[in-house]
Enzyme design. Structure first.
Site, short mmCIF file in Angstrom:
data_model
loop_
_atom_site.label_atom_id
_atom_site.label_comp_id
_atom_site.label_asym_id
_atom_site.label_seq_id
_atom_site.Cartn_x
_atom_site.Cartn_y
_atom_site.Cartn_z
N CYS A 73 5.37 3.29 0.08
CA CYS A 73 6.66 3.44 0.75
C CYS A 73 7.38 4.69 0.28
O CYS A 73 8.20 5.27 0.99
CB CYS A 73 7.51 2.21 0.52
SG CYS A 73 6.86 0.77 1.36
N ASN A 93 1.95 5.70 6.09
CA ASN A 93 1.75 4.57 5.17
C ASN A 93 2.24 3.30 5.85
O ASN A 93 3.44 3.14 6.04
CB ASN A 93 2.55 4.78 3.89
CG ASN A 93 2.53 3.53 3.02
OD1 ASN A 93 1.47 3.13 2.54
ND2 ASN A 93 3.67 2.89 2.85
N GLU A 94 1.35 2.45 6.20
CA GLU A 94 1.63 1.16 6.83
C GLU A 94 2.85 1.21 7.75
O GLU A 94 3.72 0.33 7.73
CB GLU A 94 1.73 0.03 5.79
CG GLU A 94 2.80 0.14 4.75
CD GLU A 94 2.86 -1.08 3.80
OE1 GLU A 94 3.95 -1.62 3.65
OE2 GLU A 94 1.82 -1.48 3.24
N GLU A 141 1.52 5.04 -7.35
CA GLU A 141 2.82 5.25 -6.70
C GLU A 141 3.90 5.16 -7.77
O GLU A 141 3.80 4.36 -8.70
CB GLU A 141 3.07 4.17 -5.64
CG GLU A 141 4.47 4.26 -5.03
CD GLU A 141 4.69 3.36 -3.82
OE1 GLU A 141 4.00 2.33 -3.70
OE2 GLU A 141 5.56 3.71 -3.00
O1 AHR Z 1 2.28 -1.35 -3.44
C1 AHR Z 1 3.65 -1.55 -3.25
C2 AHR Z 1 4.10 -1.27 -1.84
O2 AHR Z 1 3.48 -2.17 -0.97
C3 AHR Z 1 3.73 0.07 -1.26
O3 AHR Z 1 4.64 1.05 -1.55
C4 AHR Z 1 3.72 -0.18 0.20
O4 AHR Z 1 2.83 0.68 0.87
C5 AHR Z 1 3.40 -1.64 0.33
O5 AHR Z 1 4.31 -2.28 1.12
#
Ligand code: AHR
Length: 660
Positions: A252, A382-383, A46
């Site tokens: 995120c 994503n979460e 990321e």
């Molecule tokens: O890994 C860092 C962050 O942690 C990621 O962007 C997110 O998916 C999680 O909250």
């Protein structure tokens, strides 16, 4: 009971036959063995902590297209990282303009109006500091490029120099701006000496008025020599892990800080000067120079499966910093926009896999890759907070993929934790919708990982969905990358192997952190402009990934004597059916040495050769830039017998590989 029945069934039918289970088809030979997903260990990339811009993406010029602005970060503007130069009595102005841009995605450019070019070696121009200074290496070449446009009658000669603060020049080139339309100029700069704190100066050597945009400098030596490529040292450290897959581009970053900030893959392909830059949710600027084409290409270059993640048409629930006040900032895409959004998702599959005669397959071919990228998986969401708005949109996207591309496996999501409301609701929803894989995330203390290393043993095998443990890390005191945290992860990973029939993928998070620019700690790998630090946790991930098997065999190793009653002592035995190797992992988190009984009876060990890779040290030790080898793997050869007891040192991971 269901779980037990499933296993009785699995073990009964698996005697001496190949069975298709949650894991891929693996030749399981006896009732003790269990198939393991061959893709169990991969990575999650990321653009957080300057992982892409200022990191893996090898561009050395910061703010190359003058698009930084205060919404990226308070105080940032079009000339952040740039400096006005008026040397040797040169005289004129430097402005930022927008009236005649290179294209609509790249609205800002700078204009030099040179009234007097000066009398010495310098001139009127601008300088870029790069990301904490530019690193140059003696004997290497650097590719400079710039777009410029002449606004005056006469052509303007320019000189490009790589200098340090004392004015010493490490390499240079010249070019003449002569086109009254936007035109790209390119030159190679040979560097004669090394430095870690150079800057790039572009100075005009004649009177006139010119516009400049996309001022760029790349090392020629990118990973695999790719144009618009990746920093070779950082790419290499990933490649050395031999990850089975790469999940990208977030996190995120994907669902974004509000709907406008959602990551849209189509904005990240095509000529770099036409890509759409945007604010990075982690508080800096995202050029999209490292875009979907580069991600797919990198996966191919390192032999990893691509696992792109697209937003489920809802933004991050913490959008606008709402986590601070406890409200929900998740925004859902208007339903009337959903058909276009779904089109984008389907187009991505065509971009990756479609024939060159298809619209998006043709764009892939145009970028230099007519062959498909063999996309098998797509993550959706994503979460996310599991709300009715999320569920409705996820279902629309999921149904469309299943209808048009049943060959693509969709990975759903179950919130940001190992338990709680979103986890429960996420799993319920995934089961209802028959989602093939569910992404779980958790960051916890080392003790949590030791205490929960039976988590997936308890998962119901009758549920068709597999698990992707997409983000995990053990957070020790002060969020340091200690051996203690790495061993907790290792212990947990032995349990992922044991449950490799239902856990298909796993990845530590986050991957990268640029020193001085982190928003999150700990990370797996730290770096500066020219140094890379492999943390102890990195070595654990690497050892598991490089030494993965596809068959779990509980008969190969067991705790011996005192080890049987110790809480922080675990073992795992796997086989790699391709090489025939036996791989044993032993994690000792206790204070003293403990034995592990290794049982190779029934195997022909007459020609066996074995080596043991040992990672051990003080439990609170960590690798630092000053002492990068405080805890590193050491390899020794090992004599094996049909049965023997291996003494596992205190606070250690041992990986024993036996070639038969
Ligand atoms: O890994 C860092 C962050 O942690 C990621 O962007 C997110 O998916 C999680 O909250």
């Amino acid at each position: 009971m269901k779980y037990y029945l499933k296993f009785v069934f699995l073990y009964t039918v698996s005697c001496f036959v190949t069975v298709a289970t949650h894991a891929q088809d693996v030749p399981v030979k006896n009732s003790k063995e269990k198939p393991i997903s061959p893709d169990l260990f991969g990575i999650f990339f990321e653009d957080i902590n300057y992982a892409a811009d200022g990191g893996l993406y090898a561009e050395m010029v910061q703010n190359r297209s003058f698009e930084y602005n205060p919404s990226d970060r308070k105080g940032w503007h079009s000339l952040t990282a740039w400096k006005y130069l008026a040397e040797d009595f040169a005289y004129g102005t430097l402005t930022v303009e927008t009236s005649e841009p290179l294209n609509e995605n790249n609205p800002h450019y700078t204009v030099l109006n040179i009234e007097d070019e000066g009398q010495g070696k310098g001139g009127l121009g601008l300088a870029n500091s790069g990301f904490d200074g530019m690193v140059l290496k003696e004997g290497e070449n650097y590719n400079f490029s710039v777009w410029s446009r002449l606004f005056s009658e006469s052509a303007v000669p320019l000189r490009v120099e790589l200098r340090d603060k004392e004015g010493k020049v490490y390499g240079h080139t010249t070019w003449t701006a002569e086109s009254t339309d936007w035109k790209k100029y390119e030159a190679r700069i040979a560097v004669t000496q090394s430095t870690d704190s150079a800057y790039l100066a572009v100075v005009a050597k004649g009177k006139g008025k010119i516009a400049l945009d996309m001022v760029s400098l790349f090392p020629e030596n990118t990973f695999k020599g790719r144009a618009n490529g990746l920093r070779a040292d950082l790419a290499r450290v990933i490649a050395d892990m031999r990850p089975a897959f790469v999940r990208f581009p977030g996190g995120c970053l994907v669902h974004g800080d509000g709907l406008e900030n959602m990551y849209r893959w189509k904005n990240t392909i095509g000529p770099v000067e036409e890509r759409v830059p945007q604010k990075n949710i982690w508080g800096y600027h995202q050029t999209a120079g490292l875009g979907y084409f580069e991600y797919f290409q990198f996966c191919e270059d390192i032999g990893a499966k691509p696992l792109p993640v697209l937003a489920a048409a809802v933004s991050c629930q913490n959008s606008g910093g709402t986590w601070r006040i406890g409200s929900i900032g998740q925004k859902a895409m208007p339903l009337e926009d959903m058909q276009d959004y779904i089109r984008d998702v389907l187009d991505l599959i065509e971009y990756a896999n479609g024939p060159v005669t298809s619209t998006w397959g043709a764009k892939r071919a145009e970028a230099g890759h007519p062959q498909p990228f063999n996309l098998e998986y797509i993550g959706i969401g994503n979460e996310d907070k599991i709300t009715p708005g999320f569920e409705e949109r996820f279902k629309m996207i999921h149904d469309a993929i299943r209808e048009k591309h049943p060959e693509i496996i969709v990975v759903g999501t179950s919130g940001p934790s190992h338990s709680g409301e979103d986890y429960e609701k996420g799993w319920e929803f995934a089961k209802r919708e028959n989602v093939a894989l569910v992404d779980e995330h958790y960051y916890e203390k080392p003790e949590w990982f030791w205490n929960n290393r039976e988590r997936y043993d308890k998962y119901d095998r009758t549920v068709p969905a597999d698990i992707y443990l997409g983000e995990f890390a053990a957070h020790d005191t002060d969020r340091k990358n200690t051996l203690r945290s790495a061993l907790a992860e290792a212990a947990y990973m032995t349990h992922l192997e044991r449950n490799g029939d239902i856990v298909r993928f796993s990845s530590y998070a986050p991957l990268f952190g640029r020193v001085g620019h982190t928003q999150w700690n700990p990370n797996l790998i730290y770096f500066t402009g020219d140094k890379v630090l492999r943390t102890v946790n990195y070595y654990v991930q690497q050892l598991f990934s490089v030494n993965r098997g596809d068959i779990y065999d509980p008969g190969l190793v067991s705790p011996s004597g005192r080890g049987k009653d110790k809480k922080a002592f675990v073992v795992s035995g796997v086989k790699d059916s391709e090489t025939g190797d036996i791989i044993i992992k032993i994690v000792n988190g206790e204070e003293g040495e403990l034995g592990a009984d290794i049982n190779l009876s029934g195997l022909d060990i007459s020609k066996a050769e074995a080596e043991c890779i040992l990672l051990t040290g003080n439990p609170v030790a960590e690798n630092t830039f000053e002492a990068p080898e405080t805890v590193v793997p050491e390899t020794r050869s090992l004599r094996v017998n049909e049965t023997f007891t291996y003494p596992a040192p205190a606070h250690s991971l041992s990986v024993i590989r036996i070639k038969l």
